[in-house]
Design a protein around this motif. Sequence first.
Motif, short mmCIF file in Angstrom:
data_model
loop_
_atom_site.label_atom_id
_atom_site.label_comp_id
_atom_site.label_asym_id
_atom_site.label_seq_id
_atom_site.Cartn_x
_atom_site.Cartn_y
_atom_site.Cartn_z
N ARG A 336 0.86 -1.19 0.00
CA ARG A 336 0.00 0.00 0.00
C ARG A 336 0.89 1.24 0.00
N GLY A 337 0.54 2.21 -0.83
CA GLY A 337 1.30 3.44 -0.90
C GLY A 337 2.37 3.45 -1.96
N ASP A 338 2.71 2.28 -2.52
CA ASP A 338 3.70 2.25 -3.60
C ASP A 338 3.17 3.05 -4.79
N ARG A 339 4.08 3.70 -5.48
CA ARG A 339 3.72 4.51 -6.63
C ARG A 339 3.76 3.68 -7.91
N PHE A 340 3.01 4.13 -8.91
CA PHE A 340 3.04 3.44 -10.19
C PHE A 340 2.86 4.45 -11.32
N ILE A 341 3.30 4.04 -12.51
CA ILE A 341 3.11 4.81 -13.73
C ILE A 341 2.27 3.95 -14.67
N LEU A 342 1.31 4.58 -15.35
CA LEU A 342 0.46 3.86 -16.29
C LEU A 342 0.74 4.38 -17.69
N ARG A 343 1.08 3.45 -18.59
CA ARG A 343 1.36 3.82 -19.98
C ARG A 343 0.50 3.00 -20.93
N ARG A 344 0.22 3.57 -22.06
CA ARG A 344 -0.51 2.86 -23.10
C ARG A 344 0.51 2.14 -23.97
N PRO A 345 0.28 0.84 -24.24
CA PRO A 345 1.26 0.12 -25.05
C PRO A 345 1.27 0.56 -26.51
N THR A 346 0.08 0.90 -27.06
CA THR A 346 -0.01 1.34 -28.45
C THR A 346 -1.15 2.33 -28.60
N PRO A 347 -0.92 3.56 -29.08
CA PRO A 347 0.42 4.14 -29.26
C PRO A 347 1.07 4.40 -27.91
N VAL A 348 2.40 4.32 -27.86
CA VAL A 348 3.10 4.44 -26.60
C VAL A 348 2.97 5.86 -26.06
N GLU A 349 2.41 5.98 -24.85
CA GLU A 349 2.29 7.29 -24.21
C GLU A 349 2.03 7.10 -22.71
N THR A 350 2.47 8.06 -21.93
CA THR A 350 2.22 8.03 -20.49
C THR A 350 0.82 8.55 -20.23
N LEU A 351 0.00 7.70 -19.61
CA LEU A 351 -1.40 8.07 -19.33
C LEU A 351 -1.54 8.79 -18.00
N GLY A 352 -0.77 8.35 -17.04
CA GLY A 352 -0.88 8.93 -15.71
C GLY A 352 -0.15 8.07 -14.70
N GLY A 353 -0.52 8.23 -13.46
CA GLY A 353 0.12 7.47 -12.39
C GLY A 353 -0.60 7.73 -11.09
N GLY A 354 -0.05 7.20 -10.04
CA GLY A 354 -0.68 7.39 -8.74
C GLY A 354 -0.11 6.43 -7.72
N TRP A 355 -0.94 5.98 -6.81
CA TRP A 355 -0.44 5.08 -5.78
C TRP A 355 -1.42 3.94 -5.53
N ILE A 356 -0.88 2.89 -4.95
CA ILE A 356 -1.64 1.66 -4.77
C ILE A 356 -2.40 1.72 -3.44
N ILE A 357 -3.72 1.59 -3.55
CA ILE A 357 -4.58 1.61 -2.36
C ILE A 357 -4.56 0.26 -1.66
N GLN A 358 -4.75 -0.79 -2.44
CA GLN A 358 -4.85 -2.14 -1.90
C GLN A 358 -4.10 -3.09 -2.84
#
Length: 634
Positions: A336-358
């Motif tokens: 819990r609390g670890d950070r993450f980055i979310l990317r789209r595989p195609t087309p490649v782009e950074t969508l966002g990020g945040g932290w893990i609730i559970q």
Amino acid sequence: MEETYYTIGMAGHIDHGKTALTKALTDVDTDRLKEEKERGISIEPGYAPLQTEDGTHISIIDVPGHERFIRQMIAGVAGIDLVVLVVAADEGVMPQTEEHIEILRFLGIKQCIVAITKIDRVDDVMLELVKEDIEERLAGTIFDGAPSVMVDSLSGKGIPELKRTIFEELKKVEFRDAYGSFRLPIDQVFTVQGQGTVVRGTIYEGAIRRGSQLTLLPKGLKVKARQIQVHHEEQEDARAGQRTAINLGGVDRDQVARGDVLVASDHFLATGTIDVALTLAGGKFTPLKQRAPVKVHTGTSEVMGKIVFFDRNELSGTDEEVLCQIRLDEEIVVRRGDRFILRRPTPVETLGGGWIIQPEGGKYRFGAETVEKLRSMKEGTPEDLVEDALAKAILLDAKGLIQGTSLDEHVLQEAIAAGLDSGRLLELPQQKYALAKTFSKIRGEITGRLESYHAEFPMRQGIPKAELLQSLGAGYPKTFIEYSLNALSEKGEVRKDGQFMALAGFSPHLPKQWKARMEGIIASLEKDGLQAKKWDEYIEGTPLPKGGIPDFTAYLLQSGEAYRLAEDKLIHRTAFTESVSKLKSGTGAAFSLKEAKDALGVSRKYLIPFLELLDSLGATVREDEQRRWADPAQ
């Protein structure tokens, strides 16, 4: 004075001078791969120690800046305490630099220093323009107001000032916890001839000693830390914040991969479903549909998965935090609390990020109720998280609570202590915990079941304990049921009679609707005395339900109202007592069968079963052809 350890990341656009700046600060060339030398770019993160005079240990990570290598950049930045954002004076802020800033924001990195490099290539006017541009680009971001230093790595201009600024900014960084459970996400794996498998990473939390037994997750392989190095120097131990290489025993190179995690306890779980709080990156992107494929970067892991929304079927630009779930194609190890980055595989782009609730997400229904549940989990205090975990699992020990809440061990112990002090938690034997409200709930269920059982079977001693355990077993662990029964017994609310459980105030009794009929049968049995008929003959012709006859018989025997004279006969308590008294007065300390017959005046048909009953009760002892009273004084 306790030694401190920090990790600094060099981030920025390709060819803006990150590697040269790292070498100027540390005198270490972090481009170690042949292809990096040939192409002049960093493909893998490079690492170097920054020497200090006050005993502070600092590792610098030179992370790749080329877009193709952004996944290595994310892996390298994960775990750093401060970032040096490198911007070349002759080019200024580039689009990729802005993406790096977004990634750093999503990873929760708050401390930043801007290093304006290659200042010898431009004049003072250009320097001022670049500085103003950087300030404008950082305005409104997490790095708004970050200090900036102008440097030239080749001439060394500004390097001492940058070092001083680094040391000053690190004083603002919260020191990593070295007392929790050891965790090291692996970002590099290689072999050394004669040594075997070696892994590298930044220790997220806890500490490790040479010889420690570890577990490689998510595979669950048991390994041993044969050797520990920090910046090529062998050490006996290493702790949170340090960049560390560990020579592992018990595992082959091909069994380890970037993204695997070394841990020293069983507090960590591998998971394939995570509940997350997602913040979108700035700028426009193609709307993300329900269950769309996404790539998740967390720690050093990079895995594919599907995003699941509970309040929408499509995600487009929004400033609001989105509470959702990601179902992964492979298991990862997070807390819990670890950070993450979310990317789209195609087309490649950074969508966002945040932290893990559970870390261990469940299966939830689509709708506002689930979103509210996730929000409650997100905003919950450690005490709330402990209560949520216990509400779900009923009974957990400290290990189970750490896994269920993803709390640090020290924080968990504080939450448990607070819960016990407030009376919201109960401590069971073997340091297991449950909610006080769960005990109240099972208490009501136990007393309710006993009341119902007594009403249905009033002549029985109580419900068999095994039956009660089974009836409650679907909703509660057996250990918790046993604890609750013992607690209610100590409180005087329930009673245990052998293998039967009953309410404390309950006594077996004849059912109201059959009481008169049964009392009539009992009176007939009493009247017949020692020469009682077969028990069935007393029942025949009465309207008593057949299903209740066994209970009626058992009630008479268990209450002492009657004794079993033979398999098919009973004798009333009064007749038994009178017969014993008559036999004693008509015989001596020992007597023969004939003497007993004369004393009682009954045939052998009734006499033999009666004498055998006395033997079975221990009132008499048979010796050859005689019997003697076991206690003549009685």
